[in-house]
Motif scaffolding. Structure first.
Motif, PDB file in Angstrom:
ATOM      1  N   TRP A 108       0.817  -1.204   0.000  1.00  0.00           N
ATOM      2  CA  TRP A 108       0.000   0.000   0.000  1.00  0.00           C
ATOM      3  C   TRP A 108       0.861   1.269   0.000  1.00  0.00           C
ATOM      4  CZ3 TRP A 108      -4.292   2.343  -1.052  1.00  0.00           C
ATOM      5  CH2 TRP A 108      -4.492   3.621  -0.540  1.00  0.00           C
ATOM      6  N   THR A 109       1.936   1.277   0.756  1.00  0.00           N
ATOM      7  CA  THR A 109       2.833   2.430   0.792  1.00  0.00           C
ATOM      8  C   THR A 109       3.425   2.693  -0.588  1.00  0.00           C
ATOM      9  OG1 THR A 109       3.368   1.966   3.101  1.00  0.00           O
ATOM     10  CG2 THR A 109       4.861   3.423   1.905  1.00  0.00           C
ATOM     11  N   PHE A 110       3.807   1.646  -1.266  1.00  0.00           N
ATOM     12  CA  PHE A 110       4.326   1.808  -2.632  1.00  0.00           C
ATOM     13  C   PHE A 110       3.267   2.407  -3.545  1.00  0.00           C
ATOM     14  CE2 PHE A 110       4.173  -0.418  -6.803  1.00  0.00           C
ATOM     15  CZ  PHE A 110       5.108   0.376  -7.451  1.00  0.00           C
ATOM     16  N   PHE A 111       2.061   1.875  -3.489  1.00  0.00           N
ATOM     17  CA  PHE A 111       0.999   2.383  -4.362  1.00  0.00           C
ATOM     18  C   PHE A 111       0.671   3.837  -4.042  1.00  0.00           C
ATOM     19  CE2 PHE A 111      -3.569   3.246  -4.843  1.00  0.00           C
ATOM     20  CZ  PHE A 111      -3.680   3.143  -6.216  1.00  0.00           C
ATOM     21  N   ALA A 112       0.550   4.166  -2.756  1.00  0.00           N
ATOM     22  CA  ALA A 112       0.181   5.534  -2.365  1.00  0.00           C
ATOM     23  C   ALA A 112       1.266   6.530  -2.757  1.00  0.00           C
ATOM     24  CB  ALA A 112      -0.081   5.589  -0.868  1.00  0.00           C
ATOM     25  N   ASN A 113       2.525   6.207  -2.478  1.00  0.00           N
ATOM     26  CA  ASN A 113       3.619   7.125  -2.817  1.00  0.00           C
ATOM     27  C   ASN A 113       3.769   7.286  -4.327  1.00  0.00           C
ATOM     28  OD1 ASN A 113       4.170   7.514  -0.108  1.00  0.00           O
ATOM     29  ND2 ASN A 113       5.826   6.016  -0.055  1.00  0.00           N
TER      30      ASN A 113
END
Length: 310
Positions: A126-131
């Motif tokens: 999720w962090t990868f997708f959001a960033n």
């Protein structure tokens, strides 16, 4: 001295005498010079659609994509103490918040083996997708001078930001791999599908980031909607911090519409050895491709006037 009329000198001195030399017998008249051909005119006009020439142009600019990605990575960690460690610290900080407030205080960790690792394998994708989505969405207005001063395929800017976020993702994934080796379940054949999940996440992030970058370039309201929209989207993806069994069959069926839900859920199952949720994966993959196609079409339509409206 008397000169006769037949003397050639007399014919030259007399002004009223004209001499012409007839062309030799049998010779052709000199032809006129051929007309100059019309100059070749090249018409340069904007297109609202993609062609094979555009794809070849993207391939010619592949080195620019690499250097833009490298530039974003360097600028992100320039003059920082932790440097590349921020790519690990950010998801770990989020994991601690979920583990304490949701896992312990909310008693969600009951019945979940190694809840901290469970949350980490959900927070990481999720962090990868959001960033990636956020940085790609702001890539055009963040490089306003570059967009307005020179020509290059503008779609490379959101692509470079996704590539920089992917680099952080890979660094954090190394930490997760070490954790799995030390205190994790035995590996299964599903590990070979991890690159597939990462690729689909990158496609989805690139699609949404490209679409939002074009929208933000023409209308700044989408920039503020993106700020809290990603926060709401995280809570709308409860598989990050909750087991799928605790969501119920109705919630699982409706959550399948969320394209991130199926990717995060199956990414974790690939790492922890759980059963894959194939319907959710099929829906997420289909939506990712549709979003990518729509984003590229819309981006191409507004790219012609982007330098004037940004």
């Amino acid at each position: 001295m008397r000169l006769t009329a037949d003397d050639p000198v007399n014919s030259i001195d007399r002004p009223d005498t004209a001499t012409t030399t007839p062309p030799p017998v049998g010779s052709a008249r000199p032809e006129e010079a051929p007309a100059r051909p019309e100059p070749h005119v090249t018409v340069v006009e904007a297109r609202n659609y993609w062609t094979m020439a555009d794809l070849r142009e993207l391939w010619r600019f592949r080195e620019l994509l690499f250097f833009l990605t490298l530039r974003d990575i360097k600028l992100r960690y320039k003059q920082t103490v932790l440097g590349i460690g921020w790519s690990v610290f950010q998801p770990l900080a989020t994991v601690i918040v979920f583990a304490v407030f949701i896992g312990v205080l909310g008693k969600v960790a009951d019945g979940v083996e190694n809840y901290t690792l469970f949350v980490l394998t959900g927070v990481l994708p999720w962090t990868f997708f959001a960033n990636a989505t956020t940085n790609a969405a702001n890539s055009l207005i963040g490089n306003e001078r570059l967009v307005t001063k020179t020509y290059f395929p503008r779609v490379l800017l959101p692509g470079a930001n996704v590539g920089a976020a992917l680099f952080d993702f890979l660094v954090a994934l190394i930490v997760v791999a070490i954790w799995l080796v030390v205190d994790g379940p035995p590996p299964t054949w599903r590990l070979v599908l991890v690159p597939v999940m990462m690729s689909l996440l990158a496609v989805l992030a690139f699609g949404f980031g490209t679409l939002l970058s074009a929208l933000i370039a023409t209308q700044r309201d989408f920039r503020y909607l993106l700020t809290f929209g990603m926060q709401l989207w995280m809570f709308a993806t409860p598989c990050i911090y909750l087991p799928a069994e605790k969501l119920g069959p109705t919630a699982q069926r409706w959550l399948t519409i969320n394209p991130v839900y199926g990717l995060v859920l199956n990414f974790r199952n690939c790492l922890l050895g759980g059963d894959l949720h194939w319907p959710a994966l099929a829906v997420s993959a289909s939506i990712s491709l549709l979003v990518l196609v729509f984003a590229l079409i819309y981006f191409r339509r507004v790219e012609n006037t982007m330098a004037d409206t940004i």
